[in-house]
Design a protein around this motif. Structure first.
Motif, PDB file in Angstrom:
ATOM      1  N   PHE A 552       1.031  -0.733   0.118  1.00  0.00           N
ATOM      2  CA  PHE A 552      -0.117   0.039   0.060  1.00  0.00           C
ATOM      3  C   PHE A 552       0.555   1.259   0.346  1.00  0.00           C
ATOM      4  N   GLY A 553       0.466   2.226  -0.612  1.00  0.00           N
ATOM      5  CA  GLY A 553       1.993   3.186  -1.021  1.00  0.00           C
ATOM      6  C   GLY A 553       0.541   4.559  -1.771  1.00  0.00           C
ATOM      7  N   ARG A 554       1.550   5.399  -1.540  1.00  0.00           N
ATOM      8  CA  ARG A 554       1.737   6.418  -1.899  1.00  0.00           C
ATOM      9  C   ARG A 554       1.972   7.466  -2.634  1.00  0.00           C
ATOM     10  N   TYR A 555       1.092   8.376  -3.202  1.00  0.00           N
ATOM     11  CA  TYR A 555       2.104   9.072  -4.882  1.00  0.00           C
ATOM     12  C   TYR A 555       2.323  10.499  -3.938  1.00  0.00           C
ATOM     13  N   GLY A 556       3.133  11.478  -4.128  1.00  0.00           N
ATOM     14  CA  GLY A 556       2.391  13.367  -3.525  1.00  0.00           C
ATOM     15  C   GLY A 556       2.926  13.835  -2.374  1.00  0.00           C
ATOM     16  N   TYR A 557       3.144  15.257  -3.426  1.00  0.00           N
ATOM     17  CA  TYR A 557       2.993  16.117  -1.928  1.00  0.00           C
ATOM     18  C   TYR A 557       2.137  17.130  -2.066  1.00  0.00           C
ATOM     19  N   GLY A 558       1.695  17.571  -0.896  1.00  0.00           N
ATOM     20  CA  GLY A 558       1.092  18.880  -1.019  1.00  0.00           C
ATOM     21  C   GLY A 558      -0.384  18.743  -2.107  1.00  0.00           C
ATOM     22  N   PRO A 559      -1.084  19.386  -2.711  1.00  0.00           N
ATOM     23  CA  PRO A 559      -2.017  19.026  -2.901  1.00  0.00           C
ATOM     24  C   PRO A 559      -3.038  17.938  -3.444  1.00  0.00           C
ATOM     25  N   SER A 560      -1.994  17.593  -4.187  1.00  0.00           N
ATOM     26  CA  SER A 560      -2.661  16.504  -4.980  1.00  0.00           C
ATOM     27  C   SER A 560      -1.945  14.780  -4.477  1.00  0.00           C
ATOM     28  N   ARG A 561      -1.920  14.458  -3.488  1.00  0.00           N
ATOM     29  CA  ARG A 561      -1.552  12.835  -2.575  1.00  0.00           C
ATOM     30  C   ARG A 561      -3.034  11.669  -3.137  1.00  0.00           C
ATOM     31  N   GLN A 562      -2.066  11.086  -3.581  1.00  0.00           N
ATOM     32  CA  GLN A 562      -2.919   9.642  -4.329  1.00  0.00           C
ATOM     33  C   GLN A 562      -2.575   8.242  -3.561  1.00  0.00           C
ATOM     34  N   LEU A 563      -3.554   7.652  -2.967  1.00  0.00           N
ATOM     35  CA  LEU A 563      -3.027   6.293  -2.976  1.00  0.00           C
ATOM     36  C   LEU A 563      -2.865   4.979  -3.672  1.00  0.00           C
ATOM     37  N   PHE A 564      -2.048   4.075  -2.984  1.00  0.00           N
ATOM     38  CA  PHE A 564      -2.057   2.930  -4.207  1.00  0.00           C
ATOM     39  C   PHE A 564      -1.660   1.876  -4.256  1.00  0.00           C
TER      40      PHE A 564
END
Lengths: 655, 298
Positions: A552-564
């Protein structure tokens, strides 16, 4: 397969020759990919040798005179591919009487006619078409009608071979030959009710056209020549259109249409000489040139909206590339001593593309030494260069795979191969051979990580080049005479690839790396009326990439974080599918009639219905957890198989 | 004889076809040793660095279900200038977990400085990663164009036109996100606007809203980029558009592109597998640091 005699599938039963997977007619020879095989039909390169997504080859067996496969130790007269040469020659036509063959099978029917036109000219014409689309058409129409729609759904392929052979004089002969083949898939439906009626149309087609005009001339008893003009094209087109019309059907309300075209078009000319100065030398030399035009793919988009008064047209595509390929060779098949034969030669090639000229000098050497006990020792060395390549998905061979050239950025592929072997004939009817080989390939091509065909970016940005290695041993034992004939073939081999941009730069198993490949083929003639045939094949499962873990991971900082959900692969092609094995058998019942003979053939493909792997996919299921009372998702890996036992029956007449 | 043979073949074929096309096979699941999975993203423009630490699971387990959050990890970040800081563990919202460790340290990240991230947890190998914050690139022009032309699908779009001088000699990578907000500072309340471009140097980021850009085709040049967005219809003067423009690392750029490809290929049985890059030693994941700017484009 399904009662169709298939040349390429027959070749897959030989050691060192593998199929890509269930039903596939692509040839993977000594660790090479299918585009590394030079397939020549009457001397003309054929770019797509498959019908029906690879389940049938384009070669109609009724029109073929002979087939020759060279897996290594290529004579210098061949060039342009790394792995093999498959030379297929069409029949030249019966010059004494009109003869023919007609057959009706489960999926296709064929008709071949050949015979004399006059005392100097003969012809051959052969055609084949599948007809499952015609048989199913009424059922499909009725189904649409039940849903208040009109429509059609169908697939068929056809091919036509034609050849004319004309004797001008005792010293001159001309041959004209041509092949035309196409696959067509269509899907169409439209609403029959409502004020606004939706419709959809899809068409998908691909096919080859080849043509050759050859002039054979005898200059003197020691010198012959063949001068040949060739044309070859492979084209793929796809069209999709959907929208809606008003009730009167004459006015379009909204329409979106997309068309895609790609292809390769070749014009070639060559002259080959055979020179026999004395009984110990057979010298061949010649020169060739091909003008290639590559169309890497164009999308044509059109949109009309009469209600919004909006119209849009755009062509997005990649520019066509033209290139010229040249070849020059000389080889001598010579007998040096009583026991030693040598084929030595040199092939020089050149490729002119985008104002860049590539050239290559490729030495070829083959030795054959006969020991006193009749055993022949063979050794060969060959260097090859390939200037055009098929950009293909690793998954399966598809008609959408693109033939593309070497360019300024994409370098030509090179290979060298050595082979050493021995062959012996025992008791006049058995032949045993053993051969080992090692092949190194450079600049082999692959899509970059995750890249594919239908992208708008330059294809050169989507590919990467690397190295390939292949080595192994092939054993072949054949019984040639008697009521029972056949062979046993076994290959032990390794094949791997390495790309800086794939698998984190590490070497990995080629998808079609097959450690063991075994085949046994037998044919038994019970009497003049009945004969049996059977074959059994076994192969190590294909290599695929299977993740070692999920996370389970996450992409991005700030405004548009997304989990994947990510999957972690330790390496590419780290997992082997189940092994492949299959038994096919057939029985032929022959009968001579007054003016013709007929044959009933019955048999089965995959006689014990082995569930051979085609691909593995992930599926999920929800299971009640008794401790928590909640449903828990459980992931499963399932194997999709293609063909169970498939019986066939065909009826054939020779007249 | 033909009739008998045909009957036998037909019978066997009908019998054998049952449940053939959807067969569950038992496969040996590859050996699995749980690894720490670390996704750490920082930007000079933001006042905190957030980290999501989980652990990997077997391939027949869905990681989304349990999340497998790692508690009690010790996370340290050290700069090449000698600064060191510890992350604080937080209890994330059960419904939306996007990080479980945070370092609230405004101005901790500086352009051109190298940072090492270290994650320790009993029972796992210590995971480390190193990144250098890139230097930001000055945007010389950023204007909003109401009639921005058509995108690749033929849709009418508004646009943001950007100009900048790409630094020479090194490869540079950028990320662009367009925000709509009523706040001119670092936005806390915002809406993300979709960005696309027909420029081949750009590609959609993992989040689909943003674009990532490689300078491989314009290294060292003055570059003008047209970024397309959905046309605006309202005339609310309070609404402002801000471009969140970041210089990102090559690791970040590759991770964004390949993780997106992996997600797209996930349901395609014929698609090539995509190996998502990781820059974590002894673990899985990405440590990405960026130098950001917030540029008004109205």
């Amino acid at each position: 397969m399904l009662g169709e005699v298939d040349v390429l599938k027959a070749l897959q039963l030989l050691p060192g020759v593998q199929s890509g997977g269930e039903g596939q007619s692509g040839l993977y020879i000594r660790g090479g990919s299918p585009d590394q095989n030079l397939i020549l039909l009457d001397g003309v390169p054929v770019y797509n040798a498959a019908h029906l997504f690879g389940f049938f080859s384009v070669f109609n067996a009724d029109a073929i005179r002979d087939v020759q496969l060279i897996k290594g130790g290529f004579p210098a007269r061949y060039g342009g591919r790394l792995s093999s040469v498959l030379e297929i020659n069409m029949k030249e036509g019966n010059n004494k009487k009109i003869a023919g063959t007609a057959s009706i099978g489960l999926i296709s029917s064929k008709l071949t006619l050949d015979g004399p036109i006059d005392d100097k000219t003969s012809f051959l014409i052969s055609g084949r078409r599948t007809y499952i689309d015609m048989l199913l058409r009424p059922l499909i129409k009725q189904q649409y009608k039940n849903d208040n729609q009109d429509g059609s759904l169908g697939y068929y392929f056809y091919d036509i071979n034609a050849k004319i052979n004309h004797k001008i004089s005792d010293k001159d002969r001309i041959y004209l030959s041509s092949y035309l083949g196409n696959d067509r898939f269509n899907f169409e439906s439209k609403d029959l009710r409502g004020e606004i009626r939706d419709y959809i149309k899809n068409k998908f087609g691909w096919g080859n056209i080849t043509g050759a005009a050859r002039w054979n001339h005898i200059w003197n008893p020691k010198l012959f020549s063949n001068t040949t003009l060739t044309y070859s094209q492979y084209k793929l087109n796809f069209g999709a259109e959907f929208g809606s019309r008003y009730r009167d059907q004459s006015t379009i309300r909204e329409n979106i249409a997309l068309a895609y075209i790609s292809g390769i078009y070749d014009f070639g000319a060559k002259i080959d000489f055979d020179y026999l100065p004395d009984p110990n030398h057979f010298i061949k030399f010649g020169i060739s040139g091909i003008h290639h035009r590559f169309a890497p793919g164009t999308f044509d988009l059109e949109q009309n909206d009469t209600e919004q008064d909006y119209r849009f047209m755009k062509i997005i595509g990649q520019k066509n590339i033209t290139a010229q390929e040249y070849g020059l060779y000389v080889e001598d098949d010579m007998r040096l001593f009583d026991r030693l034969k040598v084929n030595a030669g040199i092939h020089i090639s050149g490729f002119n593309v985008e104002k860049q000229f590539y050239s290559s000098i490729q030495p070829r050497l083959g030795l054959r030494y006969l020991l006193s006990d009749g055993t022949a020792i063979k050794a060969s060395y060959a260097q090859m260069r390939q200037y055009i390549q098929l950009l293909a998905y690793e998954g399966i061979g598809l008609p959408t795979d693109l033939w593309l050239p070497t360019t300024r950025r994409v370098k030509p592929q090179d290979a060298w191969q050595i082979a050493l072997g021995a062959a012996k004939t025992v008791f006049e009817q058995y032949e045993l051979s053993l051969e080992g080989y090692y092949k190194k390939m450079t600049n082999v091509i692959s899509y970059r990580e995750g890249e594919g065909l239908f992208e708008l970016s330059d294809w050169q940005d989507r590919v990467t080049q690397g190295n390939g290695w292949s080595y192994g041993t092939e054993l072949f034992f054949q019984k040639k005479k008697g009521a029972l004939t056949g062979w046993i073939g076994y290959t032990l081999s390794w094949s791997s690839r390495q790309f800086d941009d794939l698998n984190f730069g590490k070497k990995f198993d080629f998808k079609y790396d097959r450690r063991h490949d075994f085949s046994i083929v037998a044919s038994y003639q019970l009497n003049k009326k009945i004969d049996f045939s059977a074959s059994w094949v076994y192969g190590t499962g294909n290599a695929i990439s299977l993740a070692s873990s999920n996370y389970f991971g996450r992409y991005g900082y700030g405004p548009s974080r997304q989990l994947f959900r990510g999957s972690y692969f330790t390496e590419r092609n780290n997992y082997r599918m189940r092994s492949y094995h299959r038994l096919d058998f057939g029985v032929n019942f022959h009968k001579e009639k007054n003016k013709h003979s007929r044959t009933w053939s019955v048999g089965a493909y995959n006689a014990y219905s082995r569930k051979n792997p085609f691909y593995i996919f992930e599926d999920s299921d929800y299971i009640l957890d008794p401790t928590t009372g909640e449903y828990k998702e459980v992931l499963q890996f399932k194997q999709a198989s293609l063909f169970p036992l498939i019986p066939y029956v065909t009826y054939k007449i020779d007249f | 004889m033909i009739r008998t043979l045909s009957f036998i073949i037909l019978w066997i074929s009908l019998f054998s076809c049952e449940d053939f096309f959807s067969t569950t096979v038992d496969i040996d699941i590859p050996e699995h040793e749980p690894k720490l999975v670390v996704h750490a993203f920082g930007n000079t423009l933001l006042d905190s660095i957030t980290v999501l630490v989980t652990q990997s699971v077997k391939i027949n387990e869905n990681p989304f279900q349990q999340k497998n959050l790692i508690q009690g990890a010790r996370i340290t970040i050290k700069s090449s200038e000698g600064q060191e800081a510890q992350f604080t563990e937080i209890v994330p919202d059960a419904n939306y977990v996007d990080y479980n460790y945070i370092l609230r340290a405004p101005n901790f990240l500086k352009e051109g400085v190298q940072y090492e991230l270290q994650v320790e947890k009993d029972g796992f190998e210590t995971v480390t990663a190193t990144q250098t914050v890139p230097f930001s690139t000055r945007i010389s022009k950023a204007i909003f164009i109401k009639e921005g032309g058509l995108d690749n699908d033929g849709n009418k779009r508004s646009a943001v036109d950007l100009s900048f001088k790409d630094p020479e000699e090194i490869n540079n990578y950028y990320e662009a996100t367009l925000l709509r907000t009523s706040n001119n500072n670092v936005p806390r309340y915002f809406e993300i606007l979709d960005l696309t471009s027909t420029d081949p140097a750009t590609s959609a980021s993992f989040d689909y809203y943003s674009l990532v850009i490689s300078d491989i085709s314009f290294n060292g040049d003055q570059k003008t980029l047209r970024l397309l967005t959905w046309p605006e219809h309202e005339d609310n003067q309070q609404i402002k558009k801000l471009l969140f423009w970041s210089s990102i690392t090559e690791d970040h750029y590759r991770f964004s592109k390949l993780a997106k490809k992996a997600r797209e290929n996930n349901d395609n049985p014929f698609g090539s597998p995509v190996l998502i890059p990781s820059n974590m030693s002894n673990g899985i994941g990405i440590f990405a640091l960026a130098a950001g700017q917030l540029i008004p484009v109205d």
